[in-house]
Design a protein around this motif. Structure first.
Motif, PDB file in Angstrom:
ATOM      1  N   PHE A 291       0.807  -1.235   0.100  1.00 12.94           N
ATOM      2  CA  PHE A 291       0.087  -0.010  -0.121  1.00 12.94           C
ATOM      3  C   PHE A 291       0.942   1.346  -0.092  1.00 12.94           C
ATOM      4  N   PRO A 292       1.839   1.272   0.842  1.00 10.83           N
ATOM      5  CA  PRO A 292       2.754   2.611   0.924  1.00 10.83           C
ATOM      6  C   PRO A 292       3.311   2.890  -0.664  1.00 10.83           C
ATOM      7  N   VAL A 293       3.823   1.673  -1.400  1.00 10.87           N
ATOM      8  CA  VAL A 293       4.352   1.735  -2.489  1.00 10.87           C
ATOM      9  C   VAL A 293       3.379   2.480  -3.512  1.00 10.87           C
ATOM     10  N   MET A 294       1.996   1.552  -3.643  1.00 13.35           N
ATOM     11  CA  MET A 294       1.189   1.986  -4.476  1.00 13.35           C
ATOM     12  C   MET A 294       0.757   3.583  -4.247  1.00 13.35           C
ATOM     13  N   PHE A 295       0.582   3.986  -3.134  1.00 16.71           N
ATOM     14  CA  PHE A 295       0.281   5.597  -2.716  1.00 16.71           C
ATOM     15  C   PHE A 295       1.393   6.410  -3.096  1.00 16.71           C
ATOM     16  N   PHE A 296       2.537   6.004  -3.020  1.00 16.11           N
ATOM     17  CA  PHE A 296       3.733   6.873  -3.436  1.00 16.11           C
ATOM     18  C   PHE A 296       3.719   6.998  -4.880  1.00 16.11           C
ATOM     19  N   LYS A 297       3.240   5.896  -5.689  1.00 15.90           N
ATOM     20  CA  LYS A 297       3.235   6.029  -7.202  1.00 15.90           C
ATOM     21  C   LYS A 297       2.027   7.039  -7.431  1.00 15.90           C
ATOM     22  N   TRP A 298       0.941   6.840  -6.797  1.00 12.06           N
ATOM     23  CA  TRP A 298      -0.281   7.615  -7.035  1.00 12.06           C
ATOM     24  C   TRP A 298       0.208   9.038  -6.797  1.00 12.06           C
TER      25      TRP A 298
END
Length: 505
Positions: A41-48
């Motif tokens: 989730f943190p990586v997904m959010f960073f990408k977003w």
């Protein structure tokens, strides 16, 4: 690091979900599946955040061209990304990528203190013993193949994909999933019953990953209201889970919310002045039968939550209930809480609190749900609905609904269909089974009848014709099942602690 050559572009919902699950699978081996969420989730959010920042910069450039200044551009950006902290800066780092990622996430949080404080959780990205460079590279590379900006993925798709991952991670986590995830169909039913309106204040004192709050916004939108008028609040004790809740709300397009981390019983943080903040809707699926919840501090609770009595130190169920009831607004306040059936009949202090709440005419409805709906427990559960101001026809009565037959059998957990949810909701709102064939049993019961039964709320006492002795057998079986489950949880906790201390189990 080796980068994927897949061109970013528009994706279908299925393609997006497949890509995200591939990112999770990149961790398989070095990371326990139950911990996938803390990394993905943190990586997904960073990408977003990074892709959205690029999209906002492109829009600003299109609008202003050569006249664009840093000051003008800053108005376009939802979040600040400091120099050297963009996705491209991390993905292009060939060695010590974890340290670079950790630094970028920390600096982004610091640059957005009012909105992103703590949002990335507490993973030690630079610890290659926990997360080898190869696994981190595979995780980043999976996300690099998609763009998550508004032109590529709309908000509904992104929110749905996030929920898909939550559901998949819950499957992988087994019983531990109950700490962060309530099945969507249960959330949908409870929110439907509480009927949030535009402009309402909403609170979840055990918000987990934020599903209840997201669903209230969806319910308002479904009825052509503006979810941005809702004022959403949540408190969650677990750092990783509270971070997931914040990300969940942002990725569903919600920006006006307050999610705080902390112990709701020992340190409530949803406050107004020196007291609890009051809300139109208070909703939760709290941890059942919580031991050592903080009873020692409630004898002189400064927040007025001891409406009736201090619950037993080894069971916090009625602490959640009293906290939530104390958080209701005087005129419009309503509470919906998921509870084990034990709260309906257990004696001692709990029986006294139950009697007190009934005598105050705060309890509006008891709704028995089907078995095996939750990841965290197989015992039967119920919904308790409280209201500050009952309608005239419901005063001094409690509506009992047995919805235990309304479910669809599943492989691991049962579910409730949309039709099941509609039937139960209609029965609650009408006080009757509209078509007579809904598979429900329900009845409004006067308080004097409940008093004659010693303020026992066992659903079987009021909705079936069995003798009281048979109802007592049902109580005993439920109590036995609940005790077995609590013993199992205690043994699991002990085993985890022994293992962490180096003992062989």
């Amino acid at each position: 690091m080796t980068l994927s050559t897949t061109e970013p572009g528009h994706l279908s919902q299925r393609q997006l979900e497949s890509t995200l699950w591939a990112a999770a699978n990149a961790l398989r081996g070095p990371v326990d599946p139950g911990d996938f969420k803390a990394y993905v989730f943190p990586v997904m959010f960073f990408k977003w955040i990074s892709d959205s920042w690029d999209h906002e910069r492109a829009q600003a450039t299109e609008d202003f061209g050569d006249a664009l200044t840093d000051e003008i551009e800053s108005d376009y950006h939802t979040f600040v990304i400091p120099d050297g902290c963009h996705w491209s800066d991390v993905i292009e780092t060939a060695r010590q990528t974890g340290a670079k990622l950790d630094n970028a996430l920390q600096r982004i949080q610091q640059a957005n203190p009012d909105t992103l404080a703590g949002v990335f959780g507490d993973v030690q990205w630079a610890n290659q013993e926990r997360l080898p460079q190869s696994a981190l590279a595979a995780l980043l590379n999976s996300f690099h193949s998609v763009r998550l900006d508004p032109d590529s993925v709309n908000g509904d798709m992104l929110g749905s994909a996030y929920e898909y991952l939550l559901r998949e991670f819950a499957e992988a986590s087994g019983k531990k999933a109950g700490e962060f995830f309530t099945p969507r169909h249960v959330v949908h039913l409870l929110v439907k019953i509480l009927d949030p309106k535009p402009g309402d204040t909403i609170a979840d004192p055990a918000c987990g990953s934020g599903g209840m709050l997201v669903e209230t916004a969806a319910a308002v939108r479904e009825h052509s209201g503006d979810p941005r008028t809702l004022r959403l609040h949540g408190q969650e004790i677990n750092l990783t889970t509270s971070a997931i809740a914040k990300m969940n709300l942002y990725l569903h397009g919600l920006k006006e919310f307050k999610v705080v981390r902390g112990d709701t019983f020992r340190e409530p943080k949803l406050l107004e002045g020196d007291g609890l903040q009051k809300f139109d809707v208070v909703i939760a699926n709290p941890p059942f039968s919580l031991q050592n919840w903080g009873a020692e501090g409630w004898a002189n609770d400064p927040y007025g939550r001891v409406i009736c009595d201090v619950p037993p130190a080894k069971n916090g169920d009625f602490a959640w209930i009293q906290h939530m009831v104390a958080s209701m607004k005087e005129d419009t306040g309503r509470v919906g809480v998921v509870m084990p059936h034990g709260v309906l009949f257990r004696g001692g202090k709990e029986g006294a609190i139950r009697e007190c709440l009934i005598r105050k005419d705060l309890l509006e409805s008891v709704i028995g749900l089907p078995n095996n709906l939750f990841y965290s427990t197989s015992i039967p559960v119920c919904l308790l609905i409280f209201r500050k101001q009952k309608s005239a026809e419901r005063q001094n009565k409690v509506l009992f609904i047995d919805a235990s037959k309304r479910f669809v059998t599943g492989k691991n957990q049962n579910t409730m269909s949309e039709e099941d949810i509609e039937v139960i909701d209609a029965a609650y709102k009408l006080g009757e089974d509209a078509d007579g064939e809904g598979g429900l049993i329900l009845r409004r019961v006067a308080l004097d009848e409940i008093e004659c039964n010693g303020f026992d709320l066992n659903i079987g006492r009021y909705l079936q014709s069995e003798k009281v002795a048979e109802a007592n057998v049902e109580e005993a079986l439920l109590a036995y099942q609940e005790s077995r489950e609590r013993r199992s949880m205690a043994e699991t906790s002990l085993a985890d602690k022994l293992k962490a201390a180096g003992f062989e189990i």
